[in-house]
Enzyme design. Structure first.
Site, PDB file in Angstrom:
ATOM      1  N   LYS A   1       0.886  -1.229   0.093  1.00 32.35           N
ATOM      2  CA  LYS A   1      -0.065  -0.111   0.055  1.00 32.35           C
ATOM      3  C   LYS A   1       0.832   1.482   0.142  1.00 32.35           C
ATOM      4  O   LYS A   1       0.446   2.243  -0.505  1.00 32.35           O
ATOM      5  CB  LYS A   1      -0.986  -0.036   1.156  1.00 32.35           C
ATOM      6  CG  LYS A   1      -1.964  -1.376   1.090  1.00 32.35           C
ATOM      7  CD  LYS A   1      -2.738  -1.492  -0.051  1.00 32.35           C
ATOM      8  CE  LYS A   1      -3.607  -2.369  -0.366  1.00 32.35           C
ATOM      9  NZ  LYS A   1      -3.168  -3.983   0.413  1.00 32.35           N
TER      10      LYS A   1
ATOM     11  N   TYR B   1     -12.897 -14.224   2.349  1.00 32.17           N
ATOM     12  CA  TYR B   1     -11.765 -13.390   2.626  1.00 32.17           C
ATOM     13  C   TYR B   1     -11.544 -13.606   4.063  1.00 32.17           C
ATOM     14  O   TYR B   1     -12.304 -13.430   5.022  1.00 32.17           O
ATOM     15  CB  TYR B   1     -12.374 -12.128   2.389  1.00 32.17           C
ATOM     16  CG  TYR B   1     -11.275 -10.953   3.006  1.00 32.17           C
ATOM     17  CD1 TYR B   1     -10.246 -10.586   2.144  1.00 32.17           C
ATOM     18  CD2 TYR B   1     -11.683  -9.962   3.933  1.00 32.17           C
ATOM     19  CE1 TYR B   1      -9.189  -9.391   2.414  1.00 32.17           C
ATOM     20  CE2 TYR B   1     -10.628  -9.005   4.480  1.00 32.17           C
ATOM     21  CZ  TYR B   1      -9.379  -8.887   3.479  1.00 32.17           C
ATOM     22  OH  TYR B   1      -8.727  -7.908   4.088  1.00 32.17           O
TER      23      TYR B   1
ATOM     24  N   TYR C   1      -3.380 -12.373   2.442  1.00 32.79           N
ATOM     25  CA  TYR C   1      -3.035 -12.134   1.136  1.00 32.79           C
ATOM     26  C   TYR C   1      -1.965 -12.972   0.494  1.00 32.79           C
ATOM     27  O   TYR C   1      -2.239 -13.959  -0.246  1.00 32.79           O
ATOM     28  CB  TYR C   1      -2.742 -10.492   0.882  1.00 32.79           C
ATOM     29  CG  TYR C   1      -3.793  -9.752   1.109  1.00 32.79           C
ATOM     30  CD1 TYR C   1      -5.071  -9.515   0.435  1.00 32.79           C
ATOM     31  CD2 TYR C   1      -3.971  -9.039   2.352  1.00 32.79           C
ATOM     32  CE1 TYR C   1      -5.959  -8.574   0.618  1.00 32.79           C
ATOM     33  CE2 TYR C   1      -4.916  -8.172   2.821  1.00 32.79           C
ATOM     34  CZ  TYR C   1      -5.972  -8.060   1.948  1.00 32.79           C
ATOM     35  OH  TYR C   1      -6.868  -6.974   2.280  1.00 32.79           O
TER      36      TYR C   1
HETATM   37  C1  LIG Z   1      -3.907  -5.057   0.249  1.00 32.93           C
HETATM   38  C2  LIG Z   1      -2.790  -6.187   0.163  1.00 32.93           C
HETATM   39  C3  LIG Z   1      -2.887  -7.094  -0.938  1.00 32.93           C
HETATM   40  C4  LIG Z   1      -3.714  -7.024  -2.279  1.00 32.93           C
HETATM   41  O1  LIG Z   1      -3.447  -5.738  -2.849  1.00 32.93           O
HETATM   42  P1  LIG Z   1      -4.518  -5.181  -3.940  1.00 32.93           P
HETATM   43  O2  LIG Z   1      -3.948  -4.036  -4.631  1.00 32.93           O
HETATM   44  O3  LIG Z   1      -5.564  -4.542  -2.756  1.00 32.93           O
HETATM   45  O4  LIG Z   1      -4.983  -6.240  -4.683  1.00 32.93           O
HETATM   46  C5  LIG Z   1      -1.791  -7.993  -0.925  1.00 32.93           C
HETATM   47  N1  LIG Z   1      -0.875  -8.338   0.130  1.00 32.93           N
HETATM   48  C6  LIG Z   1      -1.191  -7.697   1.340  1.00 32.93           C
HETATM   49  C7  LIG Z   1      -0.330  -7.868   2.247  1.00 32.93           C
HETATM   50  C8  LIG Z   1      -1.989  -6.452   1.203  1.00 32.93           C
HETATM   51  O5  LIG Z   1      -2.161  -5.859   2.473  1.00 32.93           O
END
Ligand SMILES: *Cc1c(COP(=O)(O)O)cnc(C)c1O
Length: 347
Positions: free
Chosen positions: A59, A279, A305
């Protein structure tokens, strides 16, 4: 047109949050642990979990462009949305602290958990340390609607507010990963590697879309990037990634002489095999992937994720779906603080 892409990127205001390129490392220990199952594939990771600000994570690359836009608009406050254990929320809080801006987080209860680890540890603990005002909503509440209400109240009080959406995944935010694609291509030339696949988790689609826009702008096929959805079901995630890739390329082309054609939807590779029940709900394959990378390399994936996406990479390797002798890059996107909210799953 990498030079065209880097000059196109320079037209957008950017608030520096990274210290330069993140490392790319070969996973020799994992390759040895996998043995014949690695199928002769050379495995690498892009260490986007390895940044100095706020614990790091994907992010921050989006926030460089989002906060650039916020400051260009004269904003003094940033508001964003997410789930309670959102890494995006935590990094928005950290980046706002660094930028001298106020931060409010409007967090929904999207994962069916209400235990103390989930409610108070991990990212939630850090949000408060970074000085953010946290609004934790009741189950079922619409986070974006609540955030819009909060923005109106702050504006009535005289504040100038910038609202960042879920995951920071606007075309502006995705520019951070178009820039990352350029970084990866430059590093691969230095390493003498040629990444047949760049593998990443897909939540709000901005990371995949930005990478795809970047590789396409550099003249490579969008099929160089592959993601595993962790949030939406696969049709929804695929459609969002297709649209956001096209919108990011259109944004890059604004005011430029040459437009770049959006990739065909079939060239945007989103895999639905790893999301599991929902999720934020652990899968056995995620638990195995997190443990395997920790033991073989001393590296931390996250449970929501990158653990699920890495499980997908392992499944594809074991099934022989990556060409023997090819180079494959996994983008580590951060999120390790989330491990502390998943203590029970790992016990
Ligand atoms: C938000 C996030 C993702 C996914 O990224 P997006 O751009 O939202 O698809 C992957 N890994 C982590 C650790 C995240 O925080």
């Amino acid at each position: 047109m990498p030079t065209g892409l880097s000059s196109a990127l320079q037209r957008f205001p950017r608030h520096a949050l990274l210290d330069g390129p993140t490392p790319i490392q070969r996973l020799a220990g994992l390759e040895a642990a996998l043995g014949a199952a690695a199928n002769g594939v050379r495995l690498y990771v892009k260490r986007d979990d390895h940044m100095s600000l706020g614990g790091g994570g994907n992010k921050l690359r989006k926030l460089e462009f989002l906060l650039g836009e916020a400051r260009a608009q004269g904003a003094d406050t940033v508001v964003t949305v997410g789930g309670l254990q959102s890494n995006h929320a935590r990094l928005t809080a950290a980046a706002a602290a660094r930028a001298g801006m106020a931060c409010e987080l409007v967090l929904g209860r999207v994962v069916p958990r209400d235990d103390v680890d989930y409610e108070e540890n991990g990212n939630m603990l850090l949000n408060r340390l970074f000085g953010a005002t946290v609004h934790a909503l009741p189950a079922g509440a619409d986070a974006m609607a609540a955030a819009l209400e909060r923005v109106r109240a702050l504006e009535l009080a005289g504040r100038r507010v910038y609202l960042a959406p879920l995951g920071g995944s606007t075309p502006i935010g995705a520019l951070g990963y178009a820039a990352c694609a350029l970084e990866i291509l430059a590093q691969s030339r230095e390493l003498g590697a040629d990444f047949a696949r760049i593998v990443v988790a897909n939540g709000s689609a901005g990371t995949h879309a930005g990478l795809a826009a970047g590789v396409v702008a550099a003249g490579l096929p969008a099929t160089r990037v592959q993601s595993f959805t962790t949030l939406a079901d696969v049709e929804v995630a695929h459609a969002k990634t297709v649209d956001l890739t096209a919108a990011t390329l259109a944004l890059l082309a604004q005011g430029q002489a040459d437009e770049i054609a959006a990739p065909a939807p079939n060239d945007i590779l989103v895999d639905g095999s790893q999301r599991g029940l929902a999720y934020g709900v652990p899968t056995p394959a995620m638990l195995e992937a997190v443990g395997l990378l920790a033991r073989s390399e001393g590296l931390l994936l996250d449970p929501v994720y990158s653990g699920k996406a890495f499980a997908g990479l392992l499944a594809d390797l074991r099934a022989g779906r990556h060409a023997p002798g090819s180079d494959v890059l996994f983008v580590m996107t951060g999120g390790a603080p989330g491990l502390y909210a998943y203590k029970s799953a790992f016990q």
